[in-house]
Design an enzyme around this catalytic site. Sequence first.
Site: not given
Length: 241
Positions: A203-205
Amino acid sequence: MSGTRPEPAGNPVAHALQLARETLPPMHPAGRPFVAGGVAATLLARRFSKRLGVVGALATVATAAFFREPKRVPPPRDGVALASADGIVSLIEEAVPPAELGLPAEPRMRVSVFLSVFDVHVQRVPANGVIERVAYRPGKFLSADLDKASDDNERNSVLMRTEDGHELVVVQIAGLVARRILCEIREGDKVGAGATYGIIRFGSRVDLYLPPGSRVLVAKGQRTVGGETVIAELPATPSEG
């Protein structure tokens, strides 16, 4: 009776396996230890409870799916920057690139893509070119969809120069659950558009900083496909860095 003999029918099992290989995406090597651990835990759990074994098997399959690395085909277009990640465009705004790259502290257009735990988590190279700098910076683990995540969270920044001379910056940003950023490219590497260069767990960007004069072709809330979605058209003439 004369004539050409028909070719024998192919092996149906081999054909089924070939279809499976073409349908199911391969797994990024970073996921192998996790999946192997899941398999071992599942086998151990089955000794005590079949129900626990089923839960373990489902968790292992979910882990393998998280680390999937599907094949992508970049569009045959020059002068564009491709999405570096699968996800949702969460921000389109001007911002100063990460200081650790040593670039001038001048705002550039930044397109941020948020990845949920259900998205493909490998990162892709946005264009053909050469890697000029890779810089890691430790930080916090705020939710990756927050504006300040770009400044406060753990990140890994890559500066590359395209074949046309443009500077592109791609930043992997850890999220609330993500605790590990993996970057597999080094300074001086020649890279191709759409190629996998790293992965973030879980889960990230990913931020993409564009050179001045670029024309953004995506909108906030749009879903991107890493290595295929065109994020922007780059200017005809590279700006001097």
